[in-house]
Enzyme design. Sequence first.
Site, PDB file in Angstrom:
ATOM      1  N   ASP A 431      89.413  63.986  16.495  1.00  0.00           N
ATOM      2  CA  ASP A 431      90.390  64.151  15.414  1.00  0.00           C
ATOM      3  C   ASP A 431      90.421  62.923  14.493  1.00  0.00           C
ATOM      4  O   ASP A 431      90.494  63.045  13.276  1.00  0.00           O
ATOM      5  CB  ASP A 431      91.785  64.467  15.966  1.00  0.00           C
ATOM      6  CG  ASP A 431      92.081  63.741  17.266  1.00  0.00           C
ATOM      7  OD1 ASP A 431      91.408  62.718  17.535  1.00  0.00           O
ATOM      8  OD2 ASP A 431      92.975  64.163  18.003  1.00  0.00           O
TER       9      ASP A 431
ATOM     10  N   MET B   1      92.010  66.229  20.938  1.00  0.00           N
ATOM     11  CA  MET B   1      91.345  66.695  19.733  1.00  0.00           C
ATOM     12  C   MET B   1      92.327  67.494  18.890  1.00  0.00           C
ATOM     13  O   MET B   1      92.170  68.682  18.678  1.00  0.00           O
ATOM     14  CB  MET B   1      90.152  67.593  20.078  1.00  0.00           C
ATOM     15  CG  MET B   1      89.229  67.039  21.132  1.00  0.00           C
ATOM     16  SD  MET B   1      88.568  65.465  20.652  1.00  0.00           S
ATOM     17  CE  MET B   1      87.748  64.992  22.167  1.00  0.00           C
ATOM     18  N   CYS B   2      93.414  66.840  18.479  1.00  0.00           N
ATOM     19  CA  CYS B   2      94.422  67.686  17.874  1.00  0.00           C
ATOM     20  C   CYS B   2      95.545  66.883  17.243  1.00  0.00           C
ATOM     21  O   CYS B   2      95.558  65.667  17.284  1.00  0.00           O
ATOM     22  CB  CYS B   2      95.027  68.575  18.939  1.00  0.00           C
ATOM     23  SG  CYS B   2      95.555  67.631  20.353  1.00  0.00           S
ATOM     24  N   GLY B   3      96.485  67.623  16.690  1.00  0.00           N
ATOM     25  CA  GLY B   3      97.707  67.031  16.171  1.00  0.00           C
ATOM     26  C   GLY B   3      98.896  67.678  16.861  1.00  0.00           C
ATOM     27  O   GLY B   3      98.867  68.861  17.169  1.00  0.00           O
TER      28      GLY B   3
END
Lengths: 654, 305
Positions: A431, B1-3
């Site tokens: 990310d 892998m993110c928000g």
Amino acid sequence: MAQIDLSDISVTDANIRIRELGEAGENIEVLNPDARHHIGVGLTAPVTVHVKGSAGYFCAGLTDTPNFVVENNVGWGLADNMLQGSVVVKGNAGAIAGVAIRGAEVVIHGNMGSRAGQVMKEGTLLCGGNANFMAGYMMYGGRIIILGDSGAKIGEDMTSGNIYVAGKVDDLGSDAMLIDLPADERDDILAFLDKYELKAPKSFQKIVNAGTKLRYGTAEPQMRPMPFFEFSGKSDYWNTKVQEDIHIKAHTGRYRIRGYGGARSLPHLSDIAFRKDLSGAANEPDPVSKVEMRTEIGGINGANPLKISMPIMVAPMSYGALSRSTKQAIGIASGLSDIAENTGEGGMSDAQRDAASQLIFQCLGGRLGWNIHDMKRADGLEIYISQGAKPGLGGQLMAKKVTPELAKIRGIPHGIDLRSPSRHPDILGADDLVIKIEEFREATGYKLPVSVKLGAGRVRDDIKIAVKDGFDFVELDGMQGSTGAGSAEVLEFVGIPTLAAIVEAEEALAEIGRRQDIQLILMGGLRDGIDAVKALCLGADAAAFGTSAIIAGGCIACMQCHVGQCVTGIATQDPEHEKRYQPLVEAQNIHRFFESVRWQVAALAHAMGHTSVTQFSRDDLVALTPEAAAITGLPYEPEYRNQIPEALKMQKVG
Amino acid sequence: MCGIAGILYKKKGGPGGRNVGAGQALIDMLDGCQHRGPDSTGFALYREDTSGILRLRFFIGEGPEAIAAKTTIHKTLADHGATVVEEHDEGTTVTLRVNYGGDIQELSYALEHAAKLMSVGASLDIIKDIGTAHDVDDIYAVRDFQGTHGLGHVRLATESDVKPEAAHPFWATGFSDIAIVHNGQITNYWKMRRRLERRGYQFHTDNDSELIAVYLADKLKTGTVLNDALKESIDDLDGTFSFLVSTKDEIGYAKDRLAVKPMVKYEDDDIIAIASEEVSLNRLFPGQPLNTMEPPPGTFQTWHR
């Protein structure tokens, strides 16, 4: 004063406008920033940018000479790699404020997040409030001034530079120590506080590097190298080679370091062969004219692609591991053969830029030699995650090679055993990586392809992340790739062989149906055009050569690259040694080697009945060993062993 | 892998008393950080608490697959003496409200085996699907949610496929009303999972977010309060993490000791809001500077509604 309202236009359009106004020398106000990322990146003009609110990640990143004022808070990576200029933040800053700055003045009125000033080289980072965890982590120079408390592990593994703390220091990082503050430095700090209209505290404590980890202890004895098991002369279990290894470890008390690639026998491209009858391959006098070889790399997402005359590139190798003359020779050769060259870790030189027609600029975790000006004159940008020879580890450059000149380009103290960081300050997950790639694209106007260099480890996952995150191409490096210095155990025993890497990458992309969304460049122990063709058949869009190019330019493969006293003048920074290297002569040798590759690729393509290098496929291949068949899924047909005609085999260069 | 994002309303009306529902607030926050995860989006919402009646949401797919899934779900519910009060199809999911007085863990394990269960609770409702926050809202009308608190998540699928059931948030399998959103990677996942499995817990995925949820639920079940459970999680979980947890009455966060994963919080008299990036918090107060704070490494905190 020009105004840009981010509630009306995108950050991308705003950044284009900011750069235009900067060129015109006009100051700028940014309204409604609302913590958006990448505000002002890539600006290289001495104008003022007033951000009327909060900014997101990488505010003022990759800039030189502007003065930013941010009314409120900023996110991660404030002033990333800022050269000259200043940033004043009136609120708080997120993690890694002042990361990799090289001269800038960064002033945060409030608190700052974790790892502030990581890998900074020069300049001042001031925090008016409290610093969080690990301020000054791996800093190489400059100063950090903290008016509040220090936070845990301050100065963790700092190499050089100074940290001054007015508040509490509870917890020093590894290899950091407290010392008394010299009076003249106090005056400098007070002058700086005065310049930014900040109140001076009563006293400061000073933190510097304690010097316990900058050099390896006992030096590894130099002796006649015996790098290969096969060289030991005897095959018994405790052979000479094994004894030598134990003796050296008994002397130094640690793992051994050496240059070059692994010496173990691994399944490789030589374990697969071509299915077709190629006996007539050498009959065509001019195969190059019969096969379309021009290749474009990196344009699939709209950037200007690298245009190369054949699907061949130079693998990334640093100025540092290699001498300046060697990088120059490779650059010239790549220009003559019209293929792409890559800077590797240690920055870009004018000679290299001028010589190479297509040049990729590589960005590593230490940001050594990284800067906005060279980004703008590159033809491609590359984020290095790892390399095949030592996946997951940072580079090593022994003190002998860290000369004052080299140290200056990299922004580090000279004479240390440089162990480059193994990870990026601002890429701690897929990310974060998305935001980092976008920073590069914002700073260079989305014109340049952005690639990733991956050492083969968890290829299946890594490749999926690469395509998801929107890279234009991947440079995939197998275990047979070489290095300027690495631990011997890692070189021999860590990684995934090149052959397995490309197969896994192709399978992963097929699994998610995204093969068309990324290009793959394969490297790691490729020796000639035959290996390159096998790489293309297995799915690579191009193949890259590193070690072969160096050998073509005079390397004698002694595996002592790490020592810094290379007898050929290649892997050295010693001017006396470098004198032996004749870059203009060696450039011709390397160029001729690349031309031999061109001829081999063309001759093989022609003999297989292809008219373009894009027509190679797995159907052209068979496996010669059960291992290669298991790895690749190709049919096991050992009778093809002697299929390559004598005429096609690699000729002696020169 | 993110928000990730989480919000709790201390007062009616929400951010700045602007009368924005918690559902809309979460949509705005996730839209702000959608760049961190464009593949799928999910919400954990706490609806009106109707004790004695359980809310269940299942992923059922479409067409014949959906019909088959529903048949299995109804049979399993009947086998366990649960009676359906209400049933409602939405997107590729079905929501059931059932009368059930038995052991929730037993029922939910049986349902997990029979179908793709997304959440169980007296008030918890997990909505997740592929696409952006707005895509998911278009199908599930998250904007209509007016409750006091909830969590949200945007996902960048890297290691597993882009499927609605692989999206986040995760519920604590076997426990009602506990949800989690997590950014990071738990490296002692298998060690912790085996430890919990030996004590009879079942896991429905190999996802480390589910592990955190079950780990915390187990603590709560044995009488630990959420605040203490979070404190212990920082010692017990190894790896990089920033996570948010919610129950019927609380939300909380915990952050690893290395401060590798981002997290920013904003608190005033009306709300507490936490997100991966400040850009999400700014969405709640467009054009206004906020006094936000990055939680230090190794910290945790909880808020009651």
